[in-house]
Design a protein around this motif. Sequence first.
Motif, PDB file in Angstrom:
ATOM      1  N   SER A  11      32.107 -20.236 -56.987  1.00  0.00           N
ATOM      2  CA  SER A  11      33.384 -19.546 -57.098  1.00  0.00           C
ATOM      3  C   SER A  11      34.475 -20.514 -56.674  1.00  0.00           C
ATOM      4  N   PRO A  12      35.434 -20.809 -57.564  1.00  0.00           N
ATOM      5  CA  PRO A  12      36.455 -21.806 -57.223  1.00  0.00           C
ATOM      6  C   PRO A  12      37.323 -21.416 -56.040  1.00  0.00           C
ATOM      7  N   ASP A  13      37.496 -20.114 -55.794  1.00  0.00           N
ATOM      8  CA  ASP A  13      38.326 -19.691 -54.672  1.00  0.00           C
ATOM      9  C   ASP A  13      37.505 -19.109 -53.525  1.00  0.00           C
ATOM     10  N   CYS A  14      36.167 -19.186 -53.630  1.00  0.00           N
ATOM     11  CA  CYS A  14      35.238 -18.720 -52.591  1.00  0.00           C
ATOM     12  C   CYS A  14      35.219 -17.195 -52.432  1.00  0.00           C
ATOM     13  N   LEU A  15      35.896 -16.466 -53.323  1.00  0.00           N
ATOM     14  CA  LEU A  15      35.926 -15.012 -53.224  1.00  0.00           C
ATOM     15  C   LEU A  15      34.814 -14.407 -54.064  1.00  0.00           C
ATOM     16  N   GLY A  16      34.784 -13.066 -54.112  1.00  0.00           N
ATOM     17  CA  GLY A  16      33.842 -12.374 -54.966  1.00  0.00           C
ATOM     18  C   GLY A  16      34.275 -12.465 -56.423  1.00  0.00           C
ATOM     19  N   THR A  17      33.569 -11.747 -57.288  1.00  0.00           N
ATOM     20  CA  THR A  17      33.892 -11.780 -58.709  1.00  0.00           C
ATOM     21  C   THR A  17      34.449 -10.436 -59.158  1.00  0.00           C
ATOM     22  N   PRO A  18      35.521 -10.408 -59.956  1.00  0.00           N
ATOM     23  CA  PRO A  18      36.092  -9.142 -60.418  1.00  0.00           C
ATOM     24  C   PRO A  18      35.247  -8.467 -61.488  1.00  0.00           C
ATOM     25  N   THR A  19      34.228  -9.165 -61.991  1.00  0.00           N
ATOM     26  CA  THR A  19      33.367  -8.597 -63.022  1.00  0.00           C
ATOM     27  C   THR A  19      32.006  -8.216 -62.465  1.00  0.00           C
ATOM     28  N   GLY A  20      31.931  -7.967 -61.173  1.00  0.00           N
ATOM     29  CA  GLY A  20      30.671  -7.618 -60.537  1.00  0.00           C
ATOM     30  C   GLY A  20      30.047  -6.360 -61.112  1.00  0.00           C
ATOM     31  N   ALA A  21      28.714  -6.276 -61.062  1.00  0.00           N
ATOM     32  CA  ALA A  21      27.970  -5.192 -61.692  1.00  0.00           C
ATOM     33  C   ALA A  21      28.190  -3.838 -61.038  1.00  0.00           C
ATOM     34  N   CYS A  22      28.792  -3.795 -59.854  1.00  0.00           N
ATOM     35  CA  CYS A  22      29.092  -2.507 -59.232  1.00  0.00           C
ATOM     36  C   CYS A  22      30.296  -1.828 -59.876  1.00  0.00           C
ATOM     37  N   GLY A  23      31.151  -2.608 -60.553  1.00  0.00           N
ATOM     38  CA  GLY A  23      32.320  -2.030 -61.188  1.00  0.00           C
ATOM     39  C   GLY A  23      33.530  -1.919 -60.289  1.00  0.00           C
ATOM     40  N   TYR A  24      33.552  -2.677 -59.191  1.00  0.00           N
ATOM     41  CA  TYR A  24      34.653  -2.577 -58.228  1.00  0.00           C
ATOM     42  C   TYR A  24      35.911  -3.305 -58.658  1.00  0.00           C
ATOM     43  N   GLY A  25      35.820  -4.245 -59.577  1.00  0.00           N
ATOM     44  CA  GLY A  25      36.990  -4.995 -59.990  1.00  0.00           C
ATOM     45  C   GLY A  25      37.537  -5.855 -58.861  1.00  0.00           C
ATOM     46  N   GLU A  26      38.863  -5.894 -58.715  1.00  0.00           N
ATOM     47  CA  GLU A  26      39.490  -6.732 -57.692  1.00  0.00           C
ATOM     48  C   GLU A  26      39.071  -6.325 -56.279  1.00  0.00           C
ATOM     49  N   PHE A  27      38.773  -5.053 -56.081  1.00  0.00           N
ATOM     50  CA  PHE A  27      38.286  -4.594 -54.773  1.00  0.00           C
ATOM     51  C   PHE A  27      37.046  -5.389 -54.374  1.00  0.00           C
ATOM     52  N   GLY A  28      36.156  -5.666 -55.335  1.00  0.00           N
ATOM     53  CA  GLY A  28      34.939  -6.408 -55.049  1.00  0.00           C
ATOM     54  C   GLY A  28      35.169  -7.872 -54.744  1.00  0.00           C
ATOM     55  N   ARG A  29      36.323  -8.388 -55.074  1.00  0.00           N
ATOM     56  CA  ARG A  29      36.649  -9.782 -54.755  1.00  0.00           C
ATOM     57  C   ARG A  29      37.116  -9.945 -53.317  1.00  0.00           C
ATOM     58  N   ASN A  30      37.865  -8.957 -52.838  1.00  0.00           N
ATOM     59  CA  ASN A  30      38.582  -9.157 -51.589  1.00  0.00           C
ATOM     60  C   ASN A  30      38.146  -8.265 -50.427  1.00  0.00           C
ATOM     61  N   VAL A  31      37.367  -7.209 -50.703  1.00  0.00           N
ATOM     62  CA  VAL A  31      36.968  -6.310 -49.626  1.00  0.00           C
ATOM     63  C   VAL A  31      36.231  -7.084 -48.534  1.00  0.00           C
ATOM     64  N   ASN A  32      36.386  -6.636 -47.296  1.00  0.00           N
ATOM     65  CA  ASN A  32      35.693  -7.266 -46.170  1.00  0.00           C
ATOM     66  C   ASN A  32      36.037  -8.751 -46.051  1.00  0.00           C
ATOM     67  N   ASP A  33      37.293  -9.079 -46.334  1.00  0.00           N
ATOM     68  CA  ASP A  33      37.759 -10.463 -46.266  1.00  0.00           C
ATOM     69  C   ASP A  33      36.908 -11.373 -47.148  1.00  0.00           C
ATOM     70  N   ALA A  34      36.464 -10.835 -48.292  1.00  0.00           N
ATOM     71  CA  ALA A  34      35.680 -11.557 -49.308  1.00  0.00           C
ATOM     72  C   ALA A  34      34.289 -11.939 -48.836  1.00  0.00           C
ATOM     73  N   ASN A  35      33.821 -11.327 -47.753  1.00  0.00           N
ATOM     74  CA  ASN A  35      32.431 -11.518 -47.331  1.00  0.00           C
ATOM     75  C   ASN A  35      31.570 -10.503 -48.077  1.00  0.00           C
TER      76      ASN A  35
END
Length: 250
Positions: free
Chosen positions: A37-61
């Motif tokens: 990941s170029p920015d070390c965050l999660g992915t907005p296309t994650g299989a859970c369907g969270y979108g941007e929430f899945g990138r940044n929740v929990n400080d991206a951990n």
Amino acid sequence: MAGCALAYGFGLVVAMLLPGLSIGDDFVCTRATYYGSPDCLGTPTGACGYGEFGRNVNDANVAGVSRLWKNGTGCGGCYQQVRCKAPELCTDEGVNIVVTDYGEGDHTDFILSPRAYGRMARPNCAPELYKYGVVDVEYKRIPCRYAGYNIVVKVKEHSKYPDYLAVVLLYQAGQYDVAAVEIWQEDCKQWRGMRRAYGAVFDVVTPPKGELKLRFQLASSVETTWVESKSVIPGEWKAGATYDSNVQLN
């Protein structure tokens, strides 16, 4: 890398035991890696369907999981990494993560965001930890905690008012999995099951007209219960909008 020596292994955590992996005290042994990941965050296309929430929740951990995926019910679960086996490389505390994706690696249960993976290392040791790629871990389930947040219902962007409604639940606190979601059918005076479309996304074709009430089936290792939203989704709901359920879990 002053003060950092090479080692293999670190600690990770889960309040549920996987067959053949238990080491006692509710800890489980497995392996973990990380994804690019170029920015070390999660992915907005994650299989859970969270979108941007899945990138940044929990400080991206965040992490993708394999066996803990549980056909999507594992989405939103929180896990703690502890008991570092290589104290010269890793911290004793590890890092808490939130499941936001599905992923399989080299016999791994966790594929961590680069940020989460690096935060398991002692100061100045993250570059050495990244070199290993795959490491041994221990883990257990812990309650998710989102101070100041109730469960939030987000209407997915691909919903089509008024004929098709898809929702995903955000800020799922506590130690429960969301096993099912139902919508109130006023004309029939009964609850109608929504389909688990994928991951944490539930949908329904031809949803009821007017204000919408939802209830959630929550499951843990010891109980299953239904919780009804204390507020409603407006009758003229909009794709991409979020609505507070006024349900807060501990």
